[in-house]
Design an enzyme around this catalytic site. Structure first.
Site, PDB file in Angstrom:
ATOM      1  N   LYS A   1       0.858  -1.179   0.000  1.00 12.19           N
ATOM      2  CA  LYS A   1       0.000   0.000   0.000  1.00 12.19           C
ATOM      3  C   LYS A   1       0.892   1.226   0.000  1.00 12.19           C
ATOM      4  CE  LYS A   1      -4.551   0.534   0.227  1.00 12.19           C
ATOM      5  NZ  LYS A   1      -5.524  -0.524  -0.153  1.00 12.19           N
TER       6      LYS A   1
HETATM    7  N1  GLU Z   1      -6.941  -0.031  -3.403  1.00  5.26           N
HETATM    8  C1  GLU Z   1      -7.686  -1.210  -3.736  1.00  5.26           C
HETATM    9  C2  GLU Z   1      -7.799  -2.135  -2.548  1.00  5.26           C
HETATM   10  O1  GLU Z   1      -7.742  -1.710  -1.412  1.00  5.26           O
HETATM   11  C3  GLU Z   1      -7.209  -1.871  -5.001  1.00  5.26           C
HETATM   12  C4  GLU Z   1      -5.799  -2.353  -5.020  1.00  5.26           C
HETATM   13  C5  GLU Z   1      -5.335  -2.817  -6.394  1.00  5.26           C
HETATM   14  O2  GLU Z   1      -6.134  -2.836  -7.308  1.00  5.26           O
HETATM   15  O3  GLU Z   1      -4.149  -3.150  -6.497  1.00  5.26           O
HETATM   16  O4  GLU Z   1      -8.057  -3.309  -2.678  1.00  5.26           O
END
Ligand code: GLU
Length: 426
Positions: free
Chosen positions: A115
Site C-alpha cells: 500500500k
Molecule cells: N486499493 C484497492 C484495494 O484496497 C485496489 C488495489 C489494487 O487494485 O491493487 O483493494
C-alpha cells in the site's frame, strides 16, 4: 506489567496497525501457526518514506510526506493502492498492506500485499498541483516499484488520471512505455475494461450471493451505503441492477435517507457537478454516524476504516454487513457483532477484493498486450469471487469460526505455506 515490544512494530504503531496485528494473532492462534513462520508472515517486509515537494499555484513549495509499504515478497510482485488523504500515516499504510496480502491470497492472485499513501487533502489541490504531487511521488518511489516488483493502483483520493500521470512518469524515466507498472489506468493507456467499477460490482455480487444464501430476494432488500466515492457509488448502481432499493448514501459532507429509495442518477449528477453530495435534495439529511444505525437489509461501509466501534455495534439494524471499506469494523466491535449473532458479515478482505482481481487482469493484459472484452472481464471476476467465497465458507465450516476468521486464516495460511515451501534464506 508492561508487555514486551513486538519486534518491528514500533515504526508502524497505531490503532489501525494494532488492529491488523490483533486480527493476525487471533487467526494464527486458531490455526496453530508454526512459530517459525508466524512473525515473518505477520510483519511487513519493507517500506519507503519519501518527501514530496510540490510547487503550488501561489508559487510556494509545500512538502508532503509519502509512504510505500510492501508486506511480503513470497508470491510475486506486491500489489495495492495509493491513498491521498490527510489522515494517512505509515501505520495505516502498513495495516492496509497486510490486508492486501490476505486479500490477494484469498482470491488466489500471485501477489504480496502493498500500500502507499501521501498525507494530503487532494480536494484542496488544483489539477496542476495534483499532477505535480502524483508525478513527484511516483518519481520518488521509482526504485521501489515496477511490473515485477510492486504494482500500485488507485485507492481513496486517487483515480484513473492519477494512475495515468504515474505511469507516464515511470515510463519517461525508463525510456519506454510501461503500462504494467500501475493498474486502474484509463483505457487509452492500457487500462482494463471493467476496472473502474470492479470493486463496487464485486461488493454487489457478493451481497447478492449472501442474500440468496439467506433466502432473501435482492428485490426485497434495502441498502444503506456510507461513502459515495468510486466504490460506494458503483456498488449502489450494481445493487440497483439486482433490484435492491438504496435507501441511504453519504460522503464526507453528510448523507441522505429516503426509505422509499433514492434517485441515484440525480445523486451522481450532483456529485459530478459539485464534487460531493453537499446541497443535494434527494432525501432527508442524515449524518455519517446515524446512517450506520438505520434499519436496512444490507449496510455497506465504503469509506474509512474503524467506523463500526463498540459505541455503535450494538445499534446496527442490518441483516448483512458488507465491508466495502478496508478495516471498517474494530476488533472490539467485531466481538460484539459475533455475540449478537444476527448479522452476517462479508469481511473486507473478501468483500472488496473485486478491485484487485480486475487489477490483476489489467496487469496480465498489459504484460501480454492482449486486451479482453468487458463481458470476459466481468465473467472471470465473478468466477474468482465465487471460488473465493466458497473457499471462505469451506474454511468456516472446517474451523467452526466466524466468516472473518475463516477469511483471515485462509489468506494467512496460503502466505505462510508459500514461505514454508520456499524456506528461509540463507
Ligand atoms: N486499493 C484497492 C484495494 O484496497 C485496489 C488495489 C489494487 O487494485 O491493487 O483493494
Amino acid at each position: 506489567m508492561k508487555t514486551p515490544a513486538q519486534p518491528g512494530s514500533s515504526l508502524y504503531d497505531s490503532d489501525v496497525f494494532r488492529m491488523a496485528c490483533r486480527q493476525f494473532d487471533l487467526a494464527a492462534d486458531l490455526m496453530g501457526l508454526d512459530p517459525d513462520v508466524r512473525e515473518r508472515t505477520k510483519l511487513p517486509k519493507r517500506c519507503l518514506t519519501v518527501t514530496v515537494p510540490v510547487k503550488h499555484d501561489d508559487g510556494r513549495v509545500r512538502v508532503y510526506e509519502g509512504y510505500r509499504v510492501q508486506h511480503h515478497l513470497s508470491l510475486g510482485p506486491t500489489k495495492g493502492g495509493i491513498r491521498f488523504h490527510p489522515g494517512v500515516t505509515i501505520g495505516e499504510v502498513a495495516a492496509l498492506a497486510m490486508w492486501m496480502s490476505w486479500k490477494c491470497a484469498i482470491a488466489g492472485l500471485p501477489y504480496g500485499g502493498a500500500k502507499g499513501g501521501v498525507s494530503v487533502d487532494p480536494g484542496a489541490l488544483s489539477r496542476r498541483e495534483l499532477e505535480g504531487l502524483s508525478r513527484r511521488y511516483m518519481q520518488e518511489i521509482i526504485p521501489f516499484v515496477g511490473p515485477n516488483i510492486d504494482v500500485p493502483a488507485p485507492d481513496m483520493g486517487t483515480n484513473e488520471q492519477v494512475m495515468a500521470w504515474m505511469m507516464d512518469t515511470y515510463s519517461n524515466q525508463v525510456g519506454n512505455s510501461v503500462p504494467a507498472v500501475v493498474t486502474g489506468k484509463p483505457l487509452s493507456v492500457g487500462g482494463s475494461e471493467g476496472r473502474r467499477e470492479a470493486t463496487g460490482r464485486g461488493v454487489a455480487y457478493l451481497v447478492k450471493r449472501q442474500l440468496e444464501a439467506m433466502g432473501i430476494d435482492p428485490r426485497d432488500a434495502t441498502v444503506a451505503i456510507q461513502g459515495f466515492g468510486n466504490v460506494g457509488s458503483e456498488a449502489a448502481l450494481a445493487l440497483r441492477e439486482y433490484g435492491a432499493r438504496i435507501v441511504a448514501i453519504s460522503d464526507v459532507s453528510g448523507g441522505f435517507h429516503n426509505p422509499r429509495g433514492l434517485d441515484l442518477d440525480s445523486a451522481l449528477a450532483h456529485v459530478a457537478a459539485h464534487r460531493g453530495l453537499a446541497g443535494w435534495r434527494g432525501g432527508d439529511a442524515v449524518s455519517n454516524e446515524a446512517l450506520l444505525e438505520l434499519p436496512c437489509t444490507v449496510l455497506v461501509p465504503a469509506a474509512l476504516e474503524r467506523v463500526i466501534t463498540p459505541a455503535n455495534a450494538g445499534k446496527l439494524r442490518c441483516r448483512v454487513l458488507a465491508e466495502a471499506a478496508n478495516g471498517p469494523t474494530t476488533n472490539d466491535a467485531d466481538r460484539i457483532l459475533e455475540e449478537r449473532g444476527d448479522i452476517e458479515i462479508i469481511p473486507d478482505i473478501l468483500c472488496n477484493s473485486g478491485g484487485v482481481v480486475v487489477s490483476y487482469f489489467e496487469w496480465v493484459q498489459d504484460l501480454q498486450s492482449l486486451f479482453w472484452a468487458r463481458a470476459e472481464v466481468l465473467e472471470k471476476l465473478c468466477s474468482i469471487l465465487d471460488r473465493a467465497r466458497e473457499a471462505v465458507e469451506g474454511q468456516r465450516r472446517r474451523l467452526g469460526c466466524s466468516r472473518r476468521l475463516a477469511a483471515l486464516t485462509l489468506g494467512i495460511g496460503r502466505v505462510a505455506e508459500a514461505k514454508a515451501s520456499r524456506g528461509l534464506f540463507p
